[in-house]
Design a protein around this motif. Structure first.
Motif, PDB file in Angstrom:
ATOM      1  N   TYR A 117       0.831  -1.204   0.000  1.00 15.26           N
ATOM      2  CA  TYR A 117       0.000   0.000   0.000  1.00 15.26           C
ATOM      3  C   TYR A 117       0.868   1.256   0.000  1.00 15.26           C
ATOM      4  CZ  TYR A 117      -4.605  -2.146   0.583  1.00 15.26           C
ATOM      5  OH  TYR A 117      -5.769  -2.829   0.373  1.00 15.26           O
ATOM      6  N   ASN A 118       1.957   1.235   0.757  1.00 14.71           N
ATOM      7  CA  ASN A 118       2.856   2.393   0.770  1.00 14.71           C
ATOM      8  C   ASN A 118       3.486   2.601  -0.607  1.00 14.71           C
ATOM      9  OD1 ASN A 118       4.270   4.482   2.394  1.00 14.71           O
ATOM     10  ND2 ASN A 118       6.084   3.303   1.824  1.00 14.71           N
ATOM     11  N   GLY A 119       3.908   1.510  -1.239  1.00 11.79           N
ATOM     12  CA  GLY A 119       4.467   1.608  -2.586  1.00 11.79           C
ATOM     13  C   GLY A 119       3.451   2.113  -3.588  1.00 11.79           C
ATOM     14  N   LEU A 120       2.221   1.630  -3.475  1.00 15.89           N
ATOM     15  CA  LEU A 120       1.153   2.090  -4.367  1.00 15.89           C
ATOM     16  C   LEU A 120       0.941   3.587  -4.199  1.00 15.89           C
ATOM     17  CD1 LEU A 120      -1.137   1.523  -6.367  1.00 15.89           C
ATOM     18  CD2 LEU A 120      -2.590   0.935  -4.394  1.00 15.89           C
ATOM     19  N   GLY A 121       0.967   4.065  -2.954  1.00 15.10           N
ATOM     20  CA  GLY A 121       0.820   5.495  -2.720  1.00 15.10           C
ATOM     21  C   GLY A 121       1.918   6.305  -3.367  1.00 15.10           C
ATOM     22  N   MET A 122       3.145   5.789  -3.319  1.00 18.64           N
ATOM     23  CA  MET A 122       4.265   6.492  -3.943  1.00 18.64           C
ATOM     24  C   MET A 122       4.059   6.611  -5.451  1.00 18.64           C
ATOM     25  SD  MET A 122       7.158   4.558  -1.664  1.00 18.64           S
ATOM     26  CE  MET A 122       8.574   5.044  -2.658  1.00 18.64           C
ATOM     27  N   VAL A 123       3.558   5.538  -6.079  1.00 18.11           N
ATOM     28  CA  VAL A 123       3.280   5.580  -7.516  1.00 18.11           C
ATOM     29  C   VAL A 123       2.169   6.581  -7.805  1.00 18.11           C
ATOM     30  CG1 VAL A 123       2.350   4.259  -9.446  1.00 18.11           C
ATOM     31  CG2 VAL A 123       4.106   3.250  -7.974  1.00 18.11           C
ATOM     32  N   GLU A 124       1.135   6.580  -6.993  1.00 15.13           N
ATOM     33  CA  GLU A 124       0.018   7.502  -7.215  1.00 15.13           C
ATOM     34  C   GLU A 124       0.446   8.958  -7.075  1.00 15.13           C
ATOM     35  OE1 GLU A 124      -3.519   4.425  -5.791  1.00 15.13           O
ATOM     36  OE2 GLU A 124      -2.410   5.615  -4.303  1.00 15.13           O
ATOM     37  N   VAL A 125       1.416   9.217  -6.216  1.00 12.02           N
ATOM     38  CA  VAL A 125       1.962  10.576  -6.143  1.00 12.02           C
ATOM     39  C   VAL A 125       2.632  10.936  -7.461  1.00 12.02           C
ATOM     40  CG1 VAL A 125       3.770  11.978  -5.084  1.00 12.02           C
ATOM     41  CG2 VAL A 125       2.225  10.672  -3.638  1.00 12.02           C
ATOM     42  N   GLU A 126       3.404  10.013  -8.010  1.00 13.80           N
ATOM     43  CA  GLU A 126       4.068  10.265  -9.297  1.00 13.80           C
ATOM     44  C   GLU A 126       3.050  10.544 -10.395  1.00 13.80           C
ATOM     45  OE1 GLU A 126       7.114  10.713  -9.780  1.00 13.80           O
ATOM     46  OE2 GLU A 126       8.054   9.911  -7.976  1.00 13.80           O
ATOM     47  N   LEU A 127       1.889   9.928 -10.293  1.00 15.95           N
ATOM     48  CA  LEU A 127       0.829  10.129 -11.284  1.00 15.95           C
ATOM     49  C   LEU A 127      -0.064  11.306 -10.922  1.00 15.95           C
ATOM     50  CD1 LEU A 127      -0.092   6.370 -11.839  1.00 15.95           C
ATOM     51  CD2 LEU A 127       1.187   7.842 -13.400  1.00 15.95           C
ATOM     52  N   ASN A 128       0.313  12.048  -9.878  1.00 21.63           N
ATOM     53  CA  ASN A 128      -0.431  13.220  -9.414  1.00 21.63           C
ATOM     54  C   ASN A 128      -1.853  12.865  -9.002  1.00 21.63           C
ATOM     55  OD1 ASN A 128      -0.439  15.970  -8.759  1.00 21.63           O
ATOM     56  ND2 ASN A 128      -1.441  16.517 -10.688  1.00 21.63           N
ATOM     57  N   GLU A 129      -2.019  11.692  -8.426  1.00 15.56           N
ATOM     58  CA  GLU A 129      -3.311  11.247  -7.910  1.00 15.56           C
ATOM     59  C   GLU A 129      -3.249  11.339  -6.388  1.00 15.56           C
ATOM     60  OE1 GLU A 129      -3.933   7.353  -9.511  1.00 15.56           O
ATOM     61  OE2 GLU A 129      -3.841   8.040 -11.593  1.00 15.56           O
TER      62      GLU A 129
END
Length: 352
Positions: A200-212
């Motif tokens: 979940y933490n990794g997913l959040g990091m990706v979503e930040v990169e996608l500006n989500e």
């Protein structure tokens, strides 16, 4: 932001000081905004910087050195190579040449409980010291899922092989900046193991990169729901709060992260910034001084924050000391001239 600054300015007595505090806080907030957007987590060559990391491991306090334990250094997603595994020397020390950013570390040995924790190296550090305490195997254990001092949470010991493989593949895709592929793999890892806090933490990091950002906040919050003692996830939430100028919330997350990692210099300095902005001057001073007590290369600006808080708290003599500490650490820094002027101003206004 202007409303916050105007409230701060309304409590200060000097026009010169008003101009000074406005300019310095503007610079500090600009730096924090950059860090918030980037999350300071990416290990790509575009953002990470070389750093010498020194780890010192002790057992049940600081008296006994953890000699000859195995230390595995990993990135924020738990990946590492053969060169990232070393034995500590007789003094419990080990040195790595690595990159800035968030790291995980695992420490194992025949007479100690397995340790797993996270820490962060700032991009402007060229060297970093981390002191870690591990526990004897016969030490009393807590029965809940998250143990103090970084002991591996039970939920992480139960990750099935299929979920771990998807997680590692997600990390590889993330390091190549293949964001959609990485997202799909993190989501796959979570489907395989719904209690996977690291995924979940990794997913959040990706979503930040996608500006989500809303989705990222939800992912980091889920990681904390699963593992309430997950300091890196609290720091990630704090970065989002900073980006959204919610400084009260950012401070809450940072203080929570410091319960598990009380010497994390980024969290200490960022908490001090947030507390200055929300008029918690005593807390801002305390966190700034604690940051000074640990290696904080590249973060001399924490003394500017402490000085501003001390001035606002009507402690000019202590403020002068903090401005001088800034000049001692970074005599050619961005705020060096302002610090010199502040010292002159405070000395001239001191009772004769």
């Amino acid at each position: 932001m202007s409303a916050v600054l105007l409230r701060l300015i309304s409590t200060t007595p000097s026009a010169t000081f008003l101009v000074f505090i406005w300019r310095v806080l503007h610079g500090l907030l600009a730096s924090l905004a950059v860090a918030s957007v980037c999350l300071a987590q990416r290990q790509s060559p575009l953002s990470a910087q070389p750093v010498v990391l020194r780890l010192f491991v002790t057992v049940d306090g600081d008296v006994e050195k953890a000699a000859n334990v195995t230390v595995d250094l990993m990135d924020a997603l738990g990946s590492g190579g053969a060169m990232d595994r070393k034995l500590a020397d007789d003094a419990g020390a080990v040195i790595f040449r690595t990159l800035s950013g968030v790291h995980r570390v695992r420490i194992t040995g025949p007479n100690i409980q397995t340790y797993e924790g996270e820490f962060e190296i700032s991009r402007n550090e060229t060297s970093h010291v981390e002191r870690i305490r591990v526990r004897h195997v016969d030490a009393d254990r807590r029965t809940n899922e998250t143990l103090p001092g970084g002991t591996v949470a039970a939920l992480r010991l139960r990750v099935p092989a299929s979920a771990r493989k998807a997680f590692e593949q997600a990390g590889d895709a993330m390091r190549q900046q293949h964001w959609q592929e990485s997202r799909a793999l993190f989501e796959s890892a979570i489907r395989e193991y719904p209690r996977y806090d690291l995924a979940y933490n990794g997913l959040g990091m990706v979503e930040v990169e996608l500006n989500e950002m809303d989705a990222a906040r939800e992912s980091f919050s889920k990681a904390i729901e699963l593992n309430p003692d997950f300091p890196a996830a609290y720091r990630n939430l704090a970065r989002i709060s900073f980006a959204q100028r919610n400084y009260e919330e950012a401070d809450t997350f940072l203080v929570k992260s410091l319960e598990q990692e009380p010497l994390n210099v980024w969290a200490l300095s960022s908490a001090s910034n947030a507390e200055l902005l929300i008029h918690k001057y005593g807390d801002a001073i305390a966190h700034a001084r604690k940051a000074h007590s640990v290696p904080h290369q590249g973060l001399a600006g924490v003394h500017i924050v402490a000085a501003l808080a001390l001035e606002a708290a009507q402690q000019p003599f202590e403020a002068v000391k903090e401005y001088q500490l800034y000049l001692d650490e970074d005599p050619k820094g961005r705020d060096a001239e302002r610090a010199r002027k502040a010292i002159t101003r405070l000395n001239e206004s001191a009772p004769k």
